[in-house]
Design a protein around this motif. Structure first.
Motif, short mmCIF file in Angstrom:
data_model
loop_
_atom_site.label_atom_id
_atom_site.label_comp_id
_atom_site.label_asym_id
_atom_site.label_seq_id
_atom_site.Cartn_x
_atom_site.Cartn_y
_atom_site.Cartn_z
N PHE A 9 28.51 10.02 12.96
CA PHE A 9 27.86 10.60 14.12
C PHE A 9 27.40 12.05 13.59
CE2 PHE A 9 32.34 11.61 13.38
CZ PHE A 9 32.30 12.90 13.54
N ARG A 10 26.57 12.59 14.33
CA ARG A 10 26.12 14.15 14.52
C ARG A 10 26.60 14.71 15.76
NH1 ARG A 10 24.79 15.64 9.47
NH2 ARG A 10 22.86 14.54 8.63
N ILE A 11 27.14 15.82 15.87
CA ILE A 11 27.59 16.81 16.67
C ILE A 11 26.23 17.41 17.45
CG2 ILE A 11 28.62 18.71 17.61
CD1 ILE A 11 30.66 16.22 17.20
N THR A 12 25.95 17.21 18.77
CA THR A 12 24.78 17.66 19.34
C THR A 12 25.21 18.77 20.36
OG1 THR A 12 24.89 16.24 20.99
CG2 THR A 12 23.48 15.51 19.21
N GLY A 13 24.12 19.76 20.64
CA GLY A 13 24.52 20.74 21.61
C GLY A 13 25.16 21.91 21.18
N ILE A 14 25.65 21.96 20.06
CA ILE A 14 26.42 23.20 19.54
C ILE A 14 25.43 23.81 18.26
CG2 ILE A 14 28.51 23.92 18.53
CD1 ILE A 14 30.11 21.90 20.02
N ASP A 15 25.42 25.03 18.43
CA ASP A 15 24.66 25.94 17.11
C ASP A 15 25.83 26.39 16.40
OD1 ASP A 15 23.24 27.29 15.65
OD2 ASP A 15 22.48 28.68 17.23
N PHE A 16 25.89 25.86 15.01
CA PHE A 16 27.12 26.36 14.02
C PHE A 16 26.69 27.25 13.26
CE2 PHE A 16 27.84 21.69 15.58
CZ PHE A 16 29.03 21.92 15.87
N GLU A 17 25.46 27.98 13.61
CA GLU A 17 25.10 29.20 12.38
C GLU A 17 25.97 30.25 12.80
OE1 GLU A 17 23.59 28.24 9.71
OE2 GLU A 17 23.65 26.27 11.05
N LYS B 257 35.24 26.82 20.74
CA LYS B 257 35.38 27.74 19.10
C LYS B 257 34.01 28.28 18.95
CE LYS B 257 37.19 26.82 14.48
NZ LYS B 257 36.13 26.89 13.38
N PHE B 258 32.74 27.49 19.27
CA PHE B 258 31.40 27.88 18.71
C PHE B 258 30.45 28.31 20.25
CE2 PHE B 258 33.11 24.68 15.56
CZ PHE B 258 32.63 25.35 14.21
N LYS B 259 31.48 28.77 21.00
CA LYS B 259 30.72 29.37 22.38
C LYS B 259 29.50 28.60 22.78
CE LYS B 259 32.13 33.98 20.67
NZ LYS B 259 33.41 33.16 20.26
N SER B 260 29.82 27.38 23.23
CA SER B 260 28.80 26.53 23.78
C SER B 260 29.60 25.74 25.10
CB SER B 260 28.37 25.37 22.95
OG SER B 260 27.37 24.54 23.40
N HIS B 261 28.51 25.06 25.60
CA HIS B 261 29.02 24.37 26.80
C HIS B 261 28.43 22.93 26.80
CE1 HIS B 261 30.67 27.82 29.10
NE2 HIS B 261 29.66 28.51 28.61
N TYR B 262 27.77 22.64 25.75
CA TYR B 262 27.01 21.46 25.43
C TYR B 262 27.37 20.56 24.67
CZ TYR B 262 24.19 24.37 28.82
OH TYR B 262 23.73 25.17 29.84
N GLY B 263 28.33 20.61 24.00
CA GLY B 263 28.85 19.77 23.00
C GLY B 263 28.65 18.44 23.41
N GLY B 264 28.33 17.42 22.34
CA GLY B 264 28.10 15.96 22.44
C GLY B 264 27.87 15.57 21.12
N PHE B 265 27.46 14.22 20.99
CA PHE B 265 27.27 13.42 19.73
C PHE B 265 26.43 12.35 19.98
CE2 PHE B 265 30.83 11.62 21.79
CZ PHE B 265 30.61 10.25 21.92
N ARG B 266 25.80 11.97 18.74
CA ARG B 266 24.97 10.69 18.57
C ARG B 266 25.66 9.94 17.43
NH1 ARG B 266 21.59 9.99 22.82
NH2 ARG B 266 19.79 11.60 22.96
N ILE B 267 25.98 8.76 17.78
CA ILE B 267 26.28 8.07 16.64
C ILE B 267 25.23 7.73 15.83
CG2 ILE B 267 26.95 5.61 16.12
CD1 ILE B 267 29.19 7.37 17.45
N THR B 268 25.38 7.87 14.51
CA THR B 268 24.21 7.53 13.47
C THR B 268 24.68 6.25 12.79
OG1 THR B 268 25.28 8.80 11.84
CG2 THR B 268 23.89 10.03 13.21
N GLY B 269 23.61 5.65 11.93
CA GLY B 269 24.00 4.70 11.10
C GLY B 269 24.06 3.20 11.74
N ILE B 270 24.05 3.13 12.70
CA ILE B 270 24.25 1.68 13.51
C ILE B 270 22.73 1.66 14.14
CG2 ILE B 270 25.57 0.42 15.11
CD1 ILE B 270 28.06 2.08 14.13
N ASP B 271 22.20 0.32 14.14
CA ASP B 271 21.35 -0.16 14.88
C ASP B 271 21.73 -0.77 16.15
OD1 ASP B 271 18.89 -1.08 15.97
OD2 ASP B 271 18.45 -2.23 14.23
N PHE B 272 21.70 -0.35 17.21
CA PHE B 272 22.15 -0.81 18.58
C PHE B 272 21.38 -1.99 19.35
CE2 PHE B 272 24.41 3.00 18.10
CZ PHE B 272 25.84 2.59 17.97
N GLU B 273 20.11 -2.11 18.54
CA GLU B 273 18.98 -3.13 19.37
C GLU B 273 19.60 -4.56 19.09
OE1 GLU B 273 16.91 -1.72 21.39
OE2 GLU B 273 17.93 0.21 20.57
#
Ligand SMILES: NC(=O)c1ccc[n+]([C@@H]2O[C@H](COP(=O)([O-])OP(=O)(O)OC[C@H]3O[C@@H](n4cnc5c(N)ncnc54)[C@H](OP(=O)(O)O)[C@@H]3O)[C@@H](O)[C@H]2O)c1
Ligand SMILES: NC(=O)c1ccc[n+]([C@@H]2O[C@H](COP(=O)([O-])OP(=O)(O)OC[C@H]3O[C@@H](n4cnc5c(N)ncnc54)[C@H](OP(=O)(O)O)[C@@H]3O)[C@@H](O)[C@H]2O)c1
Lengths: 226, 226
Positions: A218-226, B210-226
């Motif tokens: 996975f990749r975390i989205t929506g957060i700026d880690f810099e 921790k990283f001062k956001s409100h938009y943390g989410g994720f994308r799964i990588t490495g898997i083809d869901f089709e």
């Protein structure tokens, strides 16, 4: 800096070892049996030689722990305690990255189910076992699949979550992780967050099984880690 | 198809409601108090009108459950049981998407800590409470932040993991989820996997803090869901 992989003869440890050797790191592959380490390392060096790696070195786990500056633990949960006890003396004061994931396989159950343990994570368990040896434990590599690691030289498009109680140890962990192309290290906080990291692995394993992949991450989205 | 949001006056439910209304869906916002639902809906309709939405409708939760074909539950864990009991009769045979996340806030602890419950997830708890009403429960929307939902009209670059025991119900859930720009629905398996989905939320909340956001989410990588 020398990196010692404790239990480095399995797919997870050896995958990390090869990737780091290719990145130019000094890596020692540890095993319960020196001979096994030497055999495994011989084959691995042959396999990756086209990528101009630093040569992997094989040792017994105790010797690897003594010779290395930073340790990475890659044994199954049921071997975690016994293995850590054999290296405890030689690991004194060092940084240990723990990749152990508590899965029901440890008790003969499905690999896609988490195992609930006490303390609540393998990383905290490692810290408890190593107590009074002043080892700085960092949960790391728990979310990175061995198939991805073995898929050399393709970059691994995954985030690698880490946590731990020692800031400097986490910086060392991040430096090591980000030597592997594609990986991004994200520090999510103190060691007591490790259960959140470790419980993602059975999710990814279950998705790999369901969707016939080996590369779930996975990749975390929506957060700026810099 | 009418969608009823049970407990829809809070940020999570109202965020989903607005997004779905903008996507052209018939959405009913439910509340314990009809009057509160009407007030909230009046303001929300005003707020999103430039996006040409279907008008949101406000009702008491019980009436929303009766009028809607598909229900989405967005109340805190401590309100889950009481709320489901009030709608149980009117929810008979319907599909219910449960966004509830077990967090320590429910017992006055930090919002970034998971709460361990029995059964092991809020979604299974919903199914248990609704037992013998033949409601098809799907865990959904647990990993999507209300700030993201409120950030209209920007797409939400996140995967929304779902699970449940009824295939058709999960297809309905996926259709609803993917009406919201950016969201991708991923079915990870039966309802007993819900704890894996729900435990990602406190991880994301902790990272947001921790990283001062409100938009943390994720994308799964490495898997083809089709
Ligand atoms: N495989 C993955 O994709 C993956 C991904 C993320 C995390 N992990 C975690 O990484 C760790 C290692 O995974 P793996 O798949 O590489 O495991 P593995 O192949 O089962 O074991 C790794 C090594 O540990 C030693 N070992 C095995 N059983 C032992 C026992 N009963 N007592 C003492 N030592 C034992 C063996 O080394 P020697 O015989 O040479 O001593 C073995 O080669 C696990 O905790 C796993 O959950 C794995
Ligand atoms: N907020 C997020 O970003 C987010 C993300 C993922 C999942 N979730 C989950 O979604 C659910 C809703 O989140 P939220 O932030 O929208 O919650 P919330 O604002 O605290 O509550 C939502 C609604 O539930 C009703 N409610 C609150 N306390 C109640 C009680 N004690 N008894 C009965 N009803 C009560 C209220 O509606 P009325 O007063 O109108 O009846 C309230 O507007 C939670 O389970 C949360 O874990 C939230």
């Amino acid at each position: 800096m020398k990196i010692g992989i404790i239990g480095g003869t399995g797919p997870q440890g050896l995958g990390i070892a090869k990737r780091l050797a290719i990145a130019g790191e000094d890596v020692i592959v540890g095993s319960r049996k020196e001979e096994k380490a030497l055999t495994v390392v011989g084959e691995a060096n042959e396999e990756i030689k086209e990528h101009n790696p630093k040569e992997l070195v094989g040792m017994a786990n105790e010797d690897a722990a003594a010779a290395a500056d930073v340790l990475i633990l890659t044994v199954p949960l049921q071997a975690q305690s016994a293995t850590l006890k054999t290296i405890k003396e030689n690991a004194k004061g060092k940084v240990l990255l723990d990749a152990t994931v508590p899965l029901e396989t440890a008790i003969g159950g499905p690999v896609s189910n988490p195992l609930h343990i006490n303390p609540g994570s393998a990383a905290e368990r490692a810290a408890k076992i190593l107590k009074d040896a002043d080892v700085k434990v960092v949960a790391a590599f728990n979310n990175i699949s061995n198939s991805h690691l073995a898929n050399i030289p393709d970059p691994i498009e995954c985030d690698c979550l880490i946590c731990g109680d020692d800031k400097e140890a986490k910086e060392i962990a991040s430096d090591i992780i980000e030597k592997i192309p594609g990986l991004r290290s994200i520090d999510i906080g103190p060691l007591n967050k490790a259960h959140l990291i470790e419980s993602i692995t059975p999710l990814l394993i279950g998705m790999n099984i369901k969707f016939k992949s080996h590369y779930g991450g996975f990749r975390i989205t929506g957060i700026d880690f810099e």
